[in-house]
Structure formats: C-alpha cells, structure tokens
Design a protein around this motif. Sequence first.
Motif, PDB file in Angstrom:
ATOM      1  N   UNK A   1      -3.638  -9.032  -7.866  1.00 18.16           N
ATOM      2  CA  UNK A   1      -3.929  -7.900  -6.987  1.00 18.16           C
ATOM      3  C   UNK A   1      -4.114  -8.390  -5.550  1.00 18.16           C
ATOM      4  N   UNK A   2      -3.250  -7.973  -4.616  1.00 18.89           N
ATOM      5  CA  UNK A   2      -3.368  -8.493  -3.245  1.00 18.89           C
ATOM      6  C   UNK A   2      -4.630  -8.068  -2.515  1.00 18.89           C
ATOM      7  N   UNK A   3      -5.352  -7.048  -3.000  1.00 22.08           N
ATOM      8  CA  UNK A   3      -6.613  -6.666  -2.361  1.00 22.08           C
ATOM      9  C   UNK A   3      -7.606  -7.825  -2.310  1.00 22.08           C
ATOM     10  N   UNK A   4      -7.455  -8.783  -3.190  1.00 21.22           N
ATOM     11  CA  UNK A   4      -8.366  -9.932  -3.188  1.00 21.22           C
ATOM     12  C   UNK A   4      -8.272 -10.707  -1.877  1.00 21.22           C
ATOM     13  N   UNK A   5      -7.121 -10.593  -1.210  1.00 20.15           N
ATOM     14  CA  UNK A   5      -6.947 -11.310   0.053  1.00 20.15           C
ATOM     15  C   UNK A   5      -7.949 -10.863   1.114  1.00 20.15           C
ATOM     16  N   UNK A   6      -8.491  -9.653   0.984  1.00 23.26           N
ATOM     17  CA  UNK A   6      -9.440  -9.128   1.962  1.00 23.26           C
ATOM     18  C   UNK A   6     -10.888  -9.441   1.600  1.00 23.26           C
ATOM     19  N   UNK A   7     -11.101 -10.128   0.483  1.00 23.69           N
ATOM     20  CA  UNK A   7     -12.448 -10.504   0.080  1.00 23.69           C
ATOM     21  C   UNK A   7     -12.873 -11.785   0.803  1.00 23.69           C
ATOM     22  N   UNK A   8     -14.176 -11.929   1.016  1.00 23.98           N
ATOM     23  CA  UNK A   8     -14.692 -13.116   1.720  1.00 23.98           C
ATOM     24  C   UNK A   8     -14.979 -14.227   0.718  1.00 23.98           C
ATOM     25  N   UNK A   9     -13.914 -14.699   0.087  1.00 22.54           N
ATOM     26  CA  UNK A   9     -14.076 -15.682  -0.984  1.00 22.54           C
ATOM     27  C   UNK A   9     -13.255 -16.942  -0.758  1.00 22.54           C
ATOM     28  N   UNK A  10     -12.464 -16.983   0.305  1.00 26.54           N
ATOM     29  CA  UNK A  10     -11.403 -17.978   0.380  1.00 26.54           C
ATOM     30  C   UNK A  10     -11.850 -19.332   0.883  1.00 26.54           C
ATOM     31  N   UNK A  11     -12.953 -19.391   1.606  1.00 25.36           N
ATOM     32  CA  UNK A  11     -13.500 -20.680   2.015  1.00 25.36           C
ATOM     33  C   UNK A  11     -12.484 -21.559   2.717  1.00 25.36           C
ATOM     34  N   UNK A  12     -12.277 -22.765   2.187  1.00 24.46           N
ATOM     35  CA  UNK A  12     -11.370 -23.730   2.799  1.00 24.46           C
ATOM     36  C   UNK A  12      -9.938 -23.608   2.299  1.00 24.46           C
ATOM     37  N   UNK A  13      -9.657 -22.574   1.514  1.00 21.64           N
ATOM     38  CA  UNK A  13      -8.288 -22.425   1.026  1.00 21.64           C
ATOM     39  C   UNK A  13      -7.341 -22.147   2.191  1.00 21.64           C
TER      40      UNK A  13
ATOM     41  N   UNK B   1       5.064   4.250   0.810  1.00 24.65           N
ATOM     42  CA  UNK B   1       5.059   4.827  -0.534  1.00 24.65           C
ATOM     43  C   UNK B   1       3.840   5.708  -0.750  1.00 24.65           C
ATOM     44  N   UNK B   2       3.993   6.859  -1.398  1.00 24.73           N
ATOM     45  CA  UNK B   2       2.853   7.763  -1.603  1.00 24.73           C
ATOM     46  C   UNK B   2       1.855   7.256  -2.628  1.00 24.73           C
ATOM     47  N   UNK B   3       2.276   6.307  -3.464  1.00 23.59           N
ATOM     48  CA  UNK B   3       1.415   5.858  -4.566  1.00 23.59           C
ATOM     49  C   UNK B   3       1.338   4.333  -4.565  1.00 23.59           C
ATOM     50  N   UNK B   4       0.163   3.806  -4.254  1.00 23.53           N
ATOM     51  CA  UNK B   4      -0.064   2.366  -4.257  1.00 23.53           C
ATOM     52  C   UNK B   4      -1.417   2.083  -4.900  1.00 23.53           C
ATOM     53  N   UNK B   5      -1.480   1.151  -5.867  1.00 22.77           N
ATOM     54  CA  UNK B   5      -2.742   0.886  -6.559  1.00 22.77           C
ATOM     55  C   UNK B   5      -3.603  -0.161  -5.845  1.00 22.77           C
ATOM     56  N   UNK B   6      -3.710  -0.036  -4.520  1.00 19.35           N
ATOM     57  CA  UNK B   6      -4.489  -0.987  -3.726  1.00 19.35           C
ATOM     58  C   UNK B   6      -5.345  -0.237  -2.722  1.00 19.35           C
ATOM     59  N   UNK B   7      -6.450  -0.873  -2.318  1.00 25.30           N
ATOM     60  CA  UNK B   7      -7.289  -0.296  -1.267  1.00 25.30           C
ATOM     61  C   UNK B   7      -6.608  -0.425   0.091  1.00 25.30           C
ATOM     62  N   UNK B   8      -6.041  -1.604   0.332  1.00 27.33           N
ATOM     63  CA  UNK B   8      -5.363  -1.865   1.597  1.00 27.33           C
ATOM     64  C   UNK B   8      -3.909  -1.424   1.465  1.00 27.33           C
ATOM     65  N   UNK B   9      -3.596  -0.279   2.002  1.00 30.81           N
ATOM     66  CA  UNK B   9      -2.274   0.298   1.815  1.00 30.81           C
ATOM     67  C   UNK B   9      -1.202  -0.345   2.686  1.00 30.81           C
ATOM     68  N   UNK B  10      -1.589  -1.363   3.452  1.00 32.38           N
ATOM     69  CA  UNK B  10      -0.580  -2.177   4.128  1.00 32.38           C
ATOM     70  C   UNK B  10       0.128  -3.108   3.160  1.00 32.38           C
ATOM     71  N   UNK B  11      -0.491  -3.357   1.998  1.00 32.61           N
ATOM     72  CA  UNK B  11       0.075  -4.294   1.033  1.00 32.61           C
ATOM     73  C   UNK B  11       1.079  -3.569   0.141  1.00 32.61           C
ATOM     74  N   UNK B  12       2.362  -3.744   0.435  1.00 28.40           N
ATOM     75  CA  UNK B  12       3.423  -3.084  -0.330  1.00 28.40           C
ATOM     76  C   UNK B  12       4.303  -4.127  -1.012  1.00 28.40           C
ATOM     77  N   UNK B  13       5.048  -4.911  -0.241  1.00 29.53           N
ATOM     78  CA  UNK B  13       5.877  -5.974  -0.809  1.00 29.53           C
ATOM     79  C   UNK B  13       6.307  -6.919   0.301  1.00 29.53           C
ATOM     80  N   UNK B  14       6.681  -8.125  -0.084  1.00 30.23           N
ATOM     81  CA  UNK B  14       7.170  -9.092   0.884  1.00 30.23           C
ATOM     82  C   UNK B  14       6.068  -9.943   1.484  1.00 30.23           C
ATOM     83  N   UNK B  15       6.380 -10.545   2.645  1.00 28.23           N
ATOM     84  CA  UNK B  15       5.490 -11.497   3.308  1.00 28.23           C
ATOM     85  C   UNK B  15       4.493 -10.802   4.234  1.00 28.23           C
ATOM     86  N   UNK B  16       3.269 -11.352   4.255  1.00 28.80           N
ATOM     87  CA  UNK B  16       2.231 -10.903   5.179  1.00 28.80           C
ATOM     88  C   UNK B  16       1.507 -12.138   5.721  1.00 28.80           C
TER      89      UNK B  16
END
Length: 253
Positions: free
Chosen positions: A163-175, A196-211
């Motif tokens: 789930x790409x929403x994890x990218x917005x969590x403050x968990x990444x430290x030195x990664x 897209x009208x339907x996305x199962x994420x909080x951050x609706x910028x996360x669709x596909x491809x590189x970010x």
Amino acid sequence: MQIRQASLPIVGLPPNLHGKTMVQVSDFHIGATSEEHLLATIDSINQLKPDLLVMTGDFIDHSFQGATSTIQRIFANLNPASITTLGCLGNHDYGSRWSDTVIADQVTGALSELGIQVLRDEHVNVDGLDVFGLDDFWSPRYQFRRVLREASASRGSLCLCHNPDVCDQTIWGDFQGVILSGHTHGGQCKPPFLPPPRLPVRNRNYVSGFYDLDRKRTLYINRGIGYGLKVRFNSRPEITCFELQRSSDESSV
C-alpha cells in the motif's frame, strides 16, 4: 497486458547488481482473476528471465475460498529468478476485512514451499542490496517501524510495500532508496485526462508509475495483474521490467 521497461537508479546499488534485470508484479487476486490470465502472466514473466523477481502483495482475492493447493498450482509454473524471488503481503491476503492472520500464514506457507520468500516486516541482503518487505498497512500485523530501524543511509536499499500510503507515514528513518508498491490497480477504470474516481488510498496522488517522494526516496506503483471488479479501462494490467542502475547522483534518488 503491458510489459513496461524502465531503468531504476538506486543510490548505493552494489556494482555487481548494476545492469541486472528486476521484474515487479503485483495484485494477482487469485480467486477473482481468471486462471487463464494468470498463467499467461506467469509465462510472460518466465520469458523475461529476471535476475530478481519481486511481488508486491494481494496474491489472492479476499473472497477466495480455495485451498492453498490452488496458489501452488498456479505458481508452480513460475521459473525461479536467477538471484532471488521475493514478495510481501497485501490486504486481500488477510481475507475478509483484512484481518485473518490464519489465511495470511497459509498464503505465506504455500508460496514459501515454492521458493518464493515472503518478507513480513523483515529484511534480507541480496548480493549487497538491502531488501525490506513490509507487512500490509491495513493488517493487524502492521509493525513497520521495527524492521525499518535496520535501514542504513550508507547502503543501497529497496522496499516492498503493498500500500503506497505507507510512504506518508513517519516510519522511514534512515531508509534511502526505492519503494515498490501495488494496491491501486492504477485506478482500474481511469477516464482520459481525469483522475480515477475510485482509489483505495488516502493520498489520491498515488495512482501508478514513478513518484519522487523527497531527495532520499522514490516510489514506483505497479498497476497489477488482476482485479476485484472484473473490468479495466485505460489502466492495463502491468508487468514492470526494471534495469537496475547505480544512481549517477548520490544525493538524490
């Protein structure tokens, strides 16, 4: 089915992995997706002959009531990657309401018997590259902080995270490195020139491809193989074939 070719720069990538092929697949949804489509996908993966193969969750559909033998029958056709084959779990791998740890353990066991190592808040070293695999964000086993404490800014790193929403969590430290996700199906039905009208994420910028998340981390979202709703529009199923590269700019990824 689209096979997308892309280069993947990673800061600190070990020299021996430069130029190697890594294939990412995601969201098989066994039980909802036709076996004919799944077997054709596996044949396409085999033809790519990856050095590394990574699978980013939702091996089954949450409504799947079949035995683990079905998982094994399908993935028995998959040739092992020359270096390693790794995966992480998605929310559907936890069954209804994403909460059944028994089902998740069964999926993990069935894949492990075929040589597919499922990382559940674990990390492994692959020829000098740190590969982290996170358990699903919506599952009762969400404990990412524990494994990410082992990340080091001095080593090349890759993270499998459904789930790409994890990218917005403050968990990444030195990664510092690349995060590979699935989950969104690219929106599955995407009107031209519109989100897209339907996305199962909080951050609706996360669709596909590189970010580009920041100067330290890059996200890639794979559109997946299967489906929940049996329709796709303007969001074709995807196999991603990366060529691993040492980043030319060690200050950014």
